[in-house]
Design an enzyme around this catalytic site. Structure first.
Site, short mmCIF file in Angstrom:
data_model
loop_
_atom_site.label_atom_id
_atom_site.label_comp_id
_atom_site.label_asym_id
_atom_site.label_seq_id
_atom_site.Cartn_x
_atom_site.Cartn_y
_atom_site.Cartn_z
CE1 TYR A 66 -4.19 0.96 -0.40
CE2 TYR A 66 -4.53 -1.09 0.81
CZ TYR A 66 -5.01 -0.07 0.00
OH TYR A 66 -6.31 -0.10 -0.42
CD GLU A 68 -4.77 5.17 0.80
OE1 GLU A 68 -4.67 5.83 1.84
OE2 GLU A 68 -5.79 4.53 0.50
CG ASP A 243 -8.41 11.75 -22.95
OD1 ASP A 243 -7.37 11.06 -23.03
OD2 ASP A 243 -9.53 11.29 -22.67
CB THR A 272 -4.65 4.94 -21.84
OG1 THR A 272 -4.49 5.13 -23.24
CG2 THR A 272 -6.08 5.24 -21.45
CE LYS A 275 -7.23 4.51 -24.91
NZ LYS A 275 -8.29 3.62 -24.55
NE ARG A 281 -6.14 -3.42 -20.21
CZ ARG A 281 -6.71 -2.84 -21.25
NH1 ARG A 281 -7.59 -1.89 -21.09
NH2 ARG A 281 -6.41 -3.22 -22.48
N1 PLP Z 1 -9.83 8.69 -22.95
C1 PLP Z 1 -9.94 8.32 -24.23
C2 PLP Z 1 -9.78 9.34 -25.30
C3 PLP Z 1 -10.23 6.99 -24.55
O1 PLP Z 1 -10.38 6.62 -25.83
C4 PLP Z 1 -10.37 6.04 -23.50
C5 PLP Z 1 -10.66 4.62 -23.74
O2 PLP Z 1 -11.14 4.14 -24.63
C6 PLP Z 1 -10.25 6.48 -22.19
C7 PLP Z 1 -9.97 7.80 -21.95
C8 PLP Z 1 -10.45 5.56 -21.04
O3 PLP Z 1 -9.40 4.72 -20.81
P1 PLP Z 1 -9.53 3.52 -19.78
O4 PLP Z 1 -10.33 2.47 -20.43
O5 PLP Z 1 -8.12 3.13 -19.50
O6 PLP Z 1 -10.18 4.06 -18.54
#
Ligand code: PLP
Length: 479
Positions: A66, A68, A243, A272, A275, A281
């Protein structure tokens, strides 16, 4: 690499036999997943294959701790190794992306986005309110002031790309927490070109005046100009949040540079790691120094305890992403997407925006007389794994859809190049041309069920198997 495969074969064989002695169904599902992934053309734009070093890093006792808090400031004792892991992951992230600050804890992309939203609220709403009321923390607020602060949070606005134009659920979609915690308004794409219309976006932002302007996408096959996004955000006094979950690999590999690289333009960038970045992940945040203390509140205020084993794997993946080989990979991802799009268009497949300049190709399958769902099913039967996706202003809604989204990161990791992607395009076009809606009991064309003439699925699978065998997944790994 031969040594790595031999080592991994021995490690995984032994690990699986240990797992088998405790719960055989899990050992079996793990073996089967490798077989399934090896045997299908994975075209899901958001998936990839992490390297064996990345996968191996996740299977350790770093999971047991842990931790945190943040590096050096934990709520638990004995965190020195997790401190090292998190600091190394953040260091690689900062250096890879040229960011002032990096936070490696988010468990996924959605979690990263939530931390970003709370950081923006904390910096822009909570801090000034506390200052105005002469309070140091929310604990110093009276009940009435606390209620006022909560009401103030509820009045904030977010503006992101709409789901059907390619945005993500967390960019303000009504049913998502982001659409409920904020007043939301979305921007779409130009009906003619399918591209972001920055003038229209600017006009909407001027009218709506969001606290947060979100840029980034899940299903938009084009690059975004972040300099323009910054300009618009500045004009309306918004925080720019990008994002880059989908295209982080293309930023890391320096395919997206200058105005196409959000770092340096955005206040906060989320991604993320699994991808196009080809890591484990998980999620990751980058920001300016200004936002760092607010992002650091992520755990335990928004996130559960950090996953030490996954942060370790992020560090390994980010180290890989800093190599010249990764830049070559990222360029191939983009080149292959172009090839795939051109070959599909040559076979008469309609593409949203007419093509791609990132890693995504969005097919509008309505011309084949099937829904996205039917196309997805027909392709899966033929061994081609994709996902259905809305197209802008989709008449079939978000469940059946009229589109199929495909992407090149995973098969490029397997070694597919231009020749292979031309063949993949041919297989997709053949299946779509052969697919027909099944008939419902009421005698009308079904939106869900699909028919494929005898033999086509088998023929496609056989052709796919040749391509897959020539480009093996984890070559030399034998269980
Ligand atoms: N942001 C975007 C642009 C995404 O395409 C995705 C997933 O498909 C996410 C966030 C979410 O990612 P996660 O599935 O790891 O929570």
């Amino acid at each position: 690499m031969a040594d790595l495969a031999a080592t991994a074969s021995s490690v995984y064989r032994q690990a699986l036999s240990v797992i088998e002695s405790v719960e055989p169904r899990i050992a079996q599902a793990t073996r089967q997943e490798l077989a399934d992934q090896r045997a299908s053309l994975k075209l899901i734009a958001s998936e990839n294959y992490a390297s064996l070093p990345v996968l191996m890093t996740m299977g350790t006792w770093l999971s047991d701790k842990y931790a945190e808090g943040t590096v050096g400031k934990r709520f638990y004792a004995g965190c020195r190794n997790i401190d090292t892991v998190e600091a190394v992951a953040a260091e690689h992230a900062r250096e890879l992306f040229g960011a002032e600050y990096a936070y490696a804890q988010p468990h996924s992309g959605i979690d990263a986005n939530l931390v970003a939203y709370w950081a923006i609220l904390a910096k822009n709403i909570e801090s000034p309110t506390l200052e105005r009321l002469g309070a140091k923390t929310v604990n110093d607020l009276s009940e009435a002031d606390w209620e006022e602060l909560r009401a103030e949070f509820g009045r904030q606005r977010v503006m992101g790309m709409s789901l059907d134009a390619g945005g993500h659920l967390t960019h303000g979609f009504r049913h998502n927490i982001s659409g409920k915690m904020f007043q939301q308004h979305s921007y779409g794409t130009d009906p003619e070109t399918g591209l972001i219309d920055y003038d229209a976006l600017r006009a909407t932002a001027r009218e709506f005046k969001p606290l947060i302007l979100v840029a980034g996408y899940s299903a938009y096959p084009r690059r975004v100009n972040f300099a323009k996004m910054r300009e618009i955000a500045d004009e309306v006094g918004a925080t720019l949040f990008v994002d880059m979950a989908h295209f982080a690999g293309l930023v890391a590999g320096k395919v997206f540079t200058g105005e196409e690289n959000p770092v340096g333009y955005a206040d906060i960038v989320a991604t993320t790691t699994h991808k196009s970045l080809r890591g484990p992940r998980g999620g990751l945040l980058l920001s300016t120094e200004e936002y760092a203390p607010f992002i650091d509140r992520g755990c335990p205020m928004v996130l559960g305890g950090p996953l030490g084993h996954v942060m370790a794997a992020k560090a390994v993946a980010l180290a890989e992403a800093r190599t010249p080989a990764f830049a070559t990979y990222a360029q191939a991802v983009a080149d292959n997407a172009q090839t795939l799009a051109e070959a599909l268009a040559a076979r008469g497949v309609t593409l949203v925006t007419g093509g791609t300049d990132n890693h995504i190709v969005l097919l509008d399958v309505s011309g084949f007389g099937v829904t996205g769902r039917q196309a997805e099913t027909a392709l899966l039967e033929a061994g081609i794994v994709t996902n259905r996706n809305s197209v802008p202003r989709d008449p079939n809604g978000a469940w059946y859809t009229s589109g199929v989204r495909i992407g090149t990161p995973a098969l490029t990791s397997r070694g597919f190049g231009a020749d292979e992607f031309v063949q993949v395009a041919g297989l997709i076009a053949d299946v779509l041309a052969a697919a027909e809606p099944a008939t419902t009991k009421a005698g009308t064309p079904s939106k869900a069920n699909v028919l494929l003439p005898a033999g086509i699925a088998e023929r496609t699978r056989a052709a796919a198997a040749e391509l897959l065998d020539a480009n093996p997944l984890y070559p030399g790994l034998e269980l």
